[in-house]
Design an enzyme around this catalytic site. Structure first.
Site, mmCIF file in Angstrom:
data_model
loop_
_atom_site.group_PDB
_atom_site.id
_atom_site.type_symbol
_atom_site.label_atom_id
_atom_site.label_comp_id
_atom_site.label_asym_id
_atom_site.label_seq_id
_atom_site.Cartn_x
_atom_site.Cartn_y
_atom_site.Cartn_z
ATOM 1 N N ARG A 103 81.285 30.679 33.381
ATOM 2 C CA ARG A 103 82.274 30.488 34.426
ATOM 3 C C ARG A 103 81.764 31.098 35.715
ATOM 4 O O ARG A 103 81.434 32.280 35.769
ATOM 5 C CB ARG A 103 83.583 31.130 33.998
ATOM 6 C CG ARG A 103 84.717 30.807 34.932
ATOM 7 C CD ARG A 103 86.025 31.211 34.330
ATOM 8 N NE ARG A 103 86.033 32.595 33.888
ATOM 9 C CZ ARG A 103 87.127 33.305 33.749
ATOM 10 N NH1 ARG A 103 88.289 32.751 33.981
ATOM 11 N NH2 ARG A 103 87.082 34.545 33.347
ATOM 12 N N THR A 107 84.042 30.299 41.930
ATOM 13 C CA THR A 107 84.842 29.069 41.919
ATOM 14 C C THR A 107 85.726 28.988 40.674
ATOM 15 O O THR A 107 86.622 28.152 40.616
ATOM 16 C CB THR A 107 83.911 27.842 41.905
ATOM 17 O OG1 THR A 107 83.129 27.908 40.684
ATOM 18 C CG2 THR A 107 82.953 27.837 43.081
ATOM 19 N N ASP A 199 88.761 40.754 27.948
ATOM 20 C CA ASP A 199 87.603 39.857 27.874
ATOM 21 C C ASP A 199 87.162 39.760 26.416
ATOM 22 O O ASP A 199 86.638 40.720 25.843
ATOM 23 C CB ASP A 199 86.466 40.402 28.751
ATOM 24 C CG ASP A 199 85.337 39.390 28.866
ATOM 25 O OD1 ASP A 199 84.821 38.947 27.809
ATOM 26 O OD2 ASP A 199 84.971 39.018 29.987
ATOM 27 N N ASP A 202 83.379 40.523 25.728
ATOM 28 C CA ASP A 202 83.065 41.949 25.840
ATOM 29 C C ASP A 202 83.592 42.727 24.645
ATOM 30 O O ASP A 202 82.905 43.591 24.099
ATOM 31 C CB ASP A 202 83.660 42.532 27.129
ATOM 32 C CG ASP A 202 82.823 42.199 28.350
ATOM 33 O OD1 ASP A 202 81.657 41.764 28.168
ATOM 34 O OD2 ASP A 202 83.319 42.374 29.475
HETATM 35 N N1 URA Z 1 88.239 34.795 28.941
HETATM 36 C C1 URA Z 1 88.546 35.960 28.312
HETATM 37 O O1 URA Z 1 87.742 36.480 27.531
HETATM 38 N N2 URA Z 1 89.738 36.530 28.556
HETATM 39 C C2 URA Z 1 90.649 35.999 29.388
HETATM 40 O O2 URA Z 1 91.735 36.563 29.554
HETATM 41 C C3 URA Z 1 90.311 34.782 30.033
HETATM 42 C C4 URA Z 1 89.107 34.201 29.798
#
Ligand code: URA
Length: 209
Positions: A103, A107, A199, A202
């Site tokens: 991502r 953008t 995330d 992560d």
């Molecule tokens: N990707 C993630 O890992 N967490 C989110 O909240 C949105 C996209």
């Protein structure tokens, strides 16, 4: 909304609550992602085609069935990888195809950087795996790659979806069923699902510095 399936299974609800917990460590997080993915796959594959097949038991012949459709798993890198094992345990002959998208932080749009699909599809049904359906950008990009590749049947399996992403995927590809464990409130200004779980990549890979 047509084609949106949000699981109501108590096991999924229980495990999702542990998954969201900020104190859940990466090992437990990976285990929960794997287990939830398996449970969701069980629900998402309840329409797989089977053909009749007789089987010899130690006592007599029994009427049985065998799966007809070949299945492809398409994890969206990187956190989709955590869902593969849970689904694979249920369908060990599934093929796994990798498409790499990231991502763009500016953008919020997906950029494709890796695609290792063969020339023509060798599977009947593809399950796209991504724990977080946030903006919907990666899901749409992956669906478009698979449709261009010629896959006839595609389903998306995620764990948490945001209304924004669900709406966008549904608008662009109303034919694609979305299987989720929960739908949350909204996306924040940097594209994270609220309340979500943070995330997913992560937390899964221990890179949450
Ligand atoms: N990707 C993630 O890992 N967490 C989110 O909240 C949105 C996209």
């Amino acid at each position: 909304m047509d084609n949106l399936f949000v699981s109501n299974h108590p096991l999924i609800k229980h495990k999702l609550t542990k998954l969201r917990d900020k104190d859940t460590d990466p090992k437990k997080f990976r285990e929960l992602i794997r287990e939830i993915a398996g449970l969701l796959a069980y629900e998402a594959t309840n329409d797989l085609q089977v053909s009749p097949k007789d089987v010899e038991t130690p006592m007599a012949t029994a009427k049985g069935f065998e799966l007809q459709e070949k299945i492809g798993l398409v994890p969206i890198l990187r956190s989709g990888l955590g869902m593969v094992e849970g689904v694979w345990e249920l369908m060990p002959s599934a093929e796994v195809w990798h498409i790499g998208l990231y991502r763009d932080e500016r953008t919020l749009k997906p950029v494709e950087y890796y695609n290792k699909l063969p020339v023509s599809p060798s599977v009947g049904l593809c399950l796209i795996l991504d724990p977080m359906l946030a903006t919907g950008g990666s899901a749409i990009a992956t669906i478009e790659v698979l449709k261009r590749w010629g896959v006839k049947r595609i389903k998306f399996m995620g764990i948490i979806g945001a209304p924004e992403g669900i709406g966008l995927v549904h608008r662009e590809h109303p034919d694609i069923p979305l299987h989720l464990a929960a739908v949350d409130d909204h996306l924040n200004e940097i594209g994270y699902i609220i309340p979500g779980l943070g995330d997913a990549g992560d937390r899964m890979f221990g890179t949450d510095y």
